[in-house]
Design an enzyme around this catalytic site. Structure first.
Site, PDB file in Angstrom:
ATOM      1  N   SER A 251     -13.002  -8.911 -12.515  1.00  0.00           N
ATOM      2  CA  SER A 251     -13.136  -7.543 -13.032  1.00  0.00           C
ATOM      3  C   SER A 251     -14.579  -7.031 -12.967  1.00  0.00           C
ATOM      4  CB  SER A 251     -12.660  -7.494 -14.476  1.00  0.00           C
ATOM      5  OG  SER A 251     -12.959  -6.234 -15.030  1.00  0.00           O
TER       6      SER A 251
ATOM      7  N   THR B 130      -5.594  -5.238 -19.152  1.00  0.00           N
ATOM      8  CA  THR B 130      -5.229  -5.180 -17.732  1.00  0.00           C
ATOM      9  C   THR B 130      -3.995  -6.031 -17.469  1.00  0.00           C
ATOM     10  OG1 THR B 130      -6.102  -5.273 -15.489  1.00  0.00           O
ATOM     11  CG2 THR B 130      -6.880  -6.985 -16.980  1.00  0.00           C
TER      12      THR B 130
ATOM     13  N   LYS C 260      -0.342  -4.528 -19.866  1.00  0.00           N
ATOM     14  CA  LYS C 260      -0.491  -3.103 -20.172  1.00  0.00           C
ATOM     15  C   LYS C 260       0.701  -2.533 -20.949  1.00  0.00           C
ATOM     16  CE  LYS C 260      -3.569  -1.604 -16.475  1.00  0.00           C
ATOM     17  NZ  LYS C 260      -3.806  -0.615 -15.438  1.00  0.00           N
TER      18      LYS C 260
ATOM     19  N   ASN D 243       9.032   4.714  -0.946  1.00  0.00           N
ATOM     20  CA  ASN D 243       8.922   3.320  -1.394  1.00  0.00           C
ATOM     21  C   ASN D 243       9.797   2.377  -0.577  1.00  0.00           C
ATOM     22  OD1 ASN D 243       7.692   1.516  -3.229  1.00  0.00           O
ATOM     23  ND2 ASN D 243       9.624   1.300  -4.326  1.00  0.00           N
TER      24      ASN D 243
ATOM     25  N   TYR E 191      -9.414  -1.003  -3.722  1.00  0.00           N
ATOM     26  CA  TYR E 191     -10.881  -0.971  -3.531  1.00  0.00           C
ATOM     27  C   TYR E 191     -11.401  -2.281  -2.957  1.00  0.00           C
ATOM     28  CZ  TYR E 191     -10.610  -3.287  -8.051  1.00  0.00           C
ATOM     29  OH  TYR E 191     -10.276  -4.143  -9.072  1.00  0.00           O
TER      30      TYR E 191
HETATM   31  P1  ATR Z   1       1.051  -1.330  -9.730  1.00  0.00           P
HETATM   32  O1  ATR Z   1       1.082  -1.453 -11.226  1.00  0.00           O
HETATM   33  O2  ATR Z   1      -0.287  -1.689  -9.126  1.00  0.00           O
HETATM   34  O3  ATR Z   1       1.583  -0.029  -9.254  1.00  0.00           O
HETATM   35  P2  ATR Z   1       3.587  -2.543  -9.180  1.00  0.00           P
HETATM   36  O4  ATR Z   1       4.136  -1.792 -10.336  1.00  0.00           O
HETATM   37  O5  ATR Z   1       3.927  -3.987  -9.011  1.00  0.00           O
HETATM   38  O6  ATR Z   1       2.003  -2.495  -9.180  1.00  0.00           O
HETATM   39  O7  ATR Z   1       3.992  -1.731  -7.855  1.00  0.00           O
HETATM   40  C1  ATR Z   1       3.651  -2.194  -6.580  1.00  0.00           C
HETATM   41  C2  ATR Z   1       4.156  -1.190  -5.525  1.00  0.00           C
HETATM   42  O8  ATR Z   1       3.736  -1.669  -4.241  1.00  0.00           O
HETATM   43  C3  ATR Z   1       5.665  -1.055  -5.459  1.00  0.00           C
HETATM   44  O9  ATR Z   1       5.998   0.261  -5.117  1.00  0.00           O
HETATM   45  C4  ATR Z   1       6.028  -2.015  -4.314  1.00  0.00           C
HETATM   46  O10 ATR Z   1       7.219  -1.715  -3.649  1.00  0.00           O
HETATM   47  P3  ATR Z   1       8.658  -2.212  -4.243  1.00  0.00           P
HETATM   48  O11 ATR Z   1       8.993  -1.254  -5.338  1.00  0.00           O
HETATM   49  O12 ATR Z   1       9.567  -2.138  -3.093  1.00  0.00           O
HETATM   50  O13 ATR Z   1       8.428  -3.616  -4.729  1.00  0.00           O
HETATM   51  C5  ATR Z   1       4.869  -1.766  -3.376  1.00  0.00           C
HETATM   52  N1  ATR Z   1       4.655  -2.853  -2.435  1.00  0.00           N
HETATM   53  C6  ATR Z   1       4.174  -4.097  -2.685  1.00  0.00           C
HETATM   54  N2  ATR Z   1       4.095  -4.828  -1.562  1.00  0.00           N
HETATM   55  C7  ATR Z   1       4.511  -4.013  -0.551  1.00  0.00           C
HETATM   56  C8  ATR Z   1       4.660  -4.167   0.861  1.00  0.00           C
HETATM   57  N3  ATR Z   1       4.362  -5.321   1.478  1.00  0.00           N
HETATM   58  N4  ATR Z   1       5.115  -3.115   1.578  1.00  0.00           N
HETATM   59  C9  ATR Z   1       5.401  -1.957   0.973  1.00  0.00           C
HETATM   60  N5  ATR Z   1       5.309  -1.730  -0.358  1.00  0.00           N
HETATM   61  C10 ATR Z   1       4.874  -2.748  -1.103  1.00  0.00           C
END
Ligand code: ATR
Length: 292
Positions: free
Chosen positions: A24, A71, A75, A160, A235
């Protein structure tokens, strides 16, 4: 001679609760802010193991810390141990900042507002009357999309990998509002055309994040158009594969560093009850960018 805040008896503590926390940048950001604004505050990271969250929050209460950040992965879970949630924390059902107000722990969420401030500052534009694609439908997509909708865009696409999550988010965003929100599957045939014509594309997925730097949420055949603003909330790395392809197409591109700094600046303002002025904000952002 300057004396470090933590060496002063009346110094107050701020901290980060999560797992992991070692990566972090929040300790650097908040200790830099405390030094710049001459507040006697010290910020420390605490890694909390699963099952220990309640004890950790009780401990922070007993120690009467001034506030803390929450974090991943706590959360949402933290809400049951707080006295109240306010503003976006209530709307998002997730907290990233807690203020200890005379013994009462109040939950806030600065993620969405941090994105909005960073976006406006960097791009000098807003979402009003724009067509926008948000890639992803997770927690970040939710807080960012809610803020986008507050600015009355012309059209918002939630795209998505898992269509059910996109539909659920799109429904939540359009309920009780006049905003035109449409859910789309990432692999749908229409995605290429949509991505070519919209004004702004924002990646909120975790795809392309370190260490998976060779991945991108989009197919290599998708080409951006040069008039677009393309934003990736990742980032690390500073330039994802997704951003590289947008850069190559001549788009204005931005990474998630400013958003990260802004959500921290807003948390600091909540804890200290003061607003930083523009000079202080650009000073701290400049200092952090030199370190990172
Ligand atoms: P955050 O809190 O950072 O938003 P999250 O709630 O786990 O993390 O959401 C991650 C997002 O990244 C989701 O929309 C996930 O898609 P799914 O809903 O299908 O799981 C997306 N994601 C993660 N890996 C991915 C990949 N390889 N290709 C496309 N989308 C991906």
């Amino acid at each position: 001679m300057d004396i470090a805040a933590h060496t002063i008896g009346r110094s107050q503590v701020l901290c980060l609760i999560g797992n992991p926390v070692a990566h972090s940048i929040s300790p650097q950001l908040h200790n830099t802010l405390s030094m710049m604004t001459q507040n006697e505050l010290t910020y420390v990271p605490f890694k909390v193991e699963s099952g220990e969250l309640e004890k950790a929050i009780d401990g922070l209460r007993a120690l009467n810390v001034k506030g803390f950040n929450i974090t991943v992965p706590y959360k949402e879970d933290v809400i049951s141990y707080l006295d109240e949630c306010t503003g976006d924390a209530k709307v998002f059902g997730a907290v990233n900042t807690v203020l200890n107000e005379k013994g009462r722990l109040i939950g806030y969420n600065t993620d969405g507002e941090g994105f909005l401030r960073a976006f406006e500052q960097e791009t000098c534009t807003s979402f009003r009357d724009k067509e926008i694609v948000v890639l992803g439908a997770g927690g970040s997509a939710r807080s960012i999309s809610l803020k986008i909708c507050s600015q009355k865009p012309k059209k918002l696409y939630i795209v998505n990998r898992t269509i059910d999550k996109a539909i659920k988010l799109a429904q939540a965003l359009s309920t009780g509002s006049s905003i035109n929100v449409e859910a789309k599957l990432l692999t749908d045939n229409s995605i290429k055309k949509i991505l070519e014509k919209v004004d702004i594309v924002i990646n909120t997925t975790t795809c392309g994040m370190f260490p998976e730097i060779d991945n991108s949420p989009l197919d290599d055949s998708i080409i951006f158009s040069s008039k677009q603003i393309v934003y990736d909330i990742i980032y690390n790395p500073k330039e994802t594969k997704f951003l590289k392809s947008a850069e190559k197409a001549g788009c204005r591109t931005f990474n998630g560093l400013n958003m990260l700094l802004w959500q921290g600046i807003l948390a600091y303002e909540i804890w200290t009850g003061t607003r930083l002025n523009e000079v202080e904000i650009s000073d701290v952002i400049g200092r952090m960018k030199n370190i990172l």
